[in-house]
Design a protein around this motif. Structure first.
Motif, short mmCIF file in Angstrom:
data_model
loop_
_atom_site.label_atom_id
_atom_site.label_comp_id
_atom_site.label_asym_id
_atom_site.label_seq_id
_atom_site.Cartn_x
_atom_site.Cartn_y
_atom_site.Cartn_z
N ILE A 112 -45.56 22.08 0.74
CA ILE A 112 -45.54 22.41 2.15
C ILE A 112 -45.75 23.92 2.27
O ILE A 112 -44.99 24.69 1.70
CB ILE A 112 -44.21 21.99 2.80
N ASP A 113 -46.76 24.29 2.97
CA ASP A 113 -47.04 25.72 3.16
C ASP A 113 -45.98 26.37 4.04
O ASP A 113 -45.43 25.75 4.94
CB ASP A 113 -48.41 25.90 3.83
N GLY A 114 -45.72 27.63 3.77
CA GLY A 114 -44.86 28.42 4.63
C GLY A 114 -43.40 28.49 4.21
O GLY A 114 -42.65 29.25 4.80
N LEU A 115 -43.00 27.72 3.22
CA LEU A 115 -41.62 27.83 2.76
C LEU A 115 -41.49 29.06 1.88
O LEU A 115 -42.29 29.30 0.99
CB LEU A 115 -41.21 26.58 1.97
N GLN A 116 -40.46 29.85 2.14
CA GLN A 116 -40.31 31.12 1.46
C GLN A 116 -39.51 31.03 0.15
O GLN A 116 -39.72 31.83 -0.74
CB GLN A 116 -39.65 32.14 2.40
N ASP A 117 -38.58 30.08 0.07
CA ASP A 117 -37.72 30.05 -1.10
C ASP A 117 -37.12 28.66 -1.30
O ASP A 117 -37.35 27.74 -0.51
CB ASP A 117 -36.61 31.10 -0.98
N GLU B 241 -34.08 27.71 -0.99
CA GLU B 241 -33.12 27.36 0.07
C GLU B 241 -33.82 26.66 1.24
O GLU B 241 -33.32 25.65 1.74
CB GLU B 241 -32.41 28.63 0.54
N GLN B 242 -34.96 27.17 1.65
CA GLN B 242 -35.71 26.54 2.74
C GLN B 242 -36.22 25.16 2.32
O GLN B 242 -36.18 24.22 3.10
CB GLN B 242 -36.88 27.41 3.16
N ALA B 243 -36.71 25.05 1.09
CA ALA B 243 -37.22 23.77 0.60
C ALA B 243 -36.10 22.74 0.53
O ALA B 243 -36.28 21.58 0.93
CB ALA B 243 -37.86 23.95 -0.77
N THR B 244 -34.94 23.14 0.06
CA THR B 244 -33.80 22.24 -0.04
C THR B 244 -33.32 21.82 1.34
O THR B 244 -33.00 20.65 1.57
CB THR B 244 -32.67 22.89 -0.85
N ALA B 245 -33.27 22.75 2.28
CA ALA B 245 -32.83 22.43 3.64
C ALA B 245 -33.79 21.43 4.29
O ALA B 245 -33.35 20.47 4.94
CB ALA B 245 -32.73 23.70 4.48
N LEU B 246 -35.09 21.61 4.09
CA LEU B 246 -36.07 20.67 4.64
C LEU B 246 -35.89 19.30 4.00
O LEU B 246 -35.89 18.27 4.69
CB LEU B 246 -37.48 21.19 4.40
N SER C 151 -34.46 9.92 -2.84
CA SER C 151 -34.17 11.08 -3.69
C SER C 151 -35.43 11.92 -3.71
O SER C 151 -36.54 11.39 -3.73
CB SER C 151 -33.81 10.63 -5.09
N ILE C 152 -35.29 13.24 -3.71
CA ILE C 152 -36.44 14.12 -3.61
C ILE C 152 -36.44 15.13 -4.76
O ILE C 152 -35.42 15.77 -5.04
CB ILE C 152 -36.44 14.87 -2.27
N GLY C 153 -37.60 15.25 -5.40
CA GLY C 153 -37.81 16.28 -6.42
C GLY C 153 -38.76 17.33 -5.86
O GLY C 153 -39.77 17.00 -5.24
N ILE C 154 -38.44 18.58 -6.08
CA ILE C 154 -39.23 19.69 -5.54
C ILE C 154 -39.71 20.59 -6.67
O ILE C 154 -38.94 20.95 -7.56
CB ILE C 154 -38.39 20.53 -4.55
N VAL D 263 -31.30 16.00 -3.82
CA VAL D 263 -32.47 16.87 -3.95
C VAL D 263 -32.33 17.64 -5.25
O VAL D 263 -31.25 18.17 -5.55
CB VAL D 263 -32.54 17.90 -2.79
N THR D 264 -33.41 17.67 -6.04
CA THR D 264 -33.40 18.44 -7.29
C THR D 264 -34.62 19.33 -7.34
O THR D 264 -35.72 18.91 -6.99
CB THR D 264 -33.41 17.49 -8.50
#
Length: 75
Positions: free
Chosen positions: A1-6, A8-13, A37-40, A72-73
């Motif tokens: 996803i474009d625009g995520l800075q870090d 923390e933002q990815a985990t919150a989303l 379950s989500i892997g990032i 989330v991992t």
């Protein structure tokens, strides 16, 4: 996803996605609930190829599944 800075933002989303998908679905036949379950993985950490990025996210997802639904991992 474009625009995520870090992370923390990815985990919150991801947490918001889990909450949205986990809401009970009520039908005339009954109530159902889905768990995810989500892997990032971040492309900055896996710049060598799209395949390496997908493999990292896939591995993180399997860790999240092992730890239980609604997890989330980060790779």
């Amino acid at each position: 996803i474009d625009g995520l800075q870090d992370n923390e933002q990815a985990t919150a989303l991801a947490q918001r996605m889990i909450e949205a998908v986990s809401r009970p679905i009520v039908t005339p036949e009954g109530q159902y609930q889905v768990g995810i379950s989500i892997g990032i993985a971040h492309s900055r950490q896996y710049p060598e190829s799209v395949e390496s990025l997908i493999n990292a996210a896939d591995g993180a997802m399997y860790v999240a599944k092992r730890d239980g639904k609604g997890t989330v991992t980060l790779a």
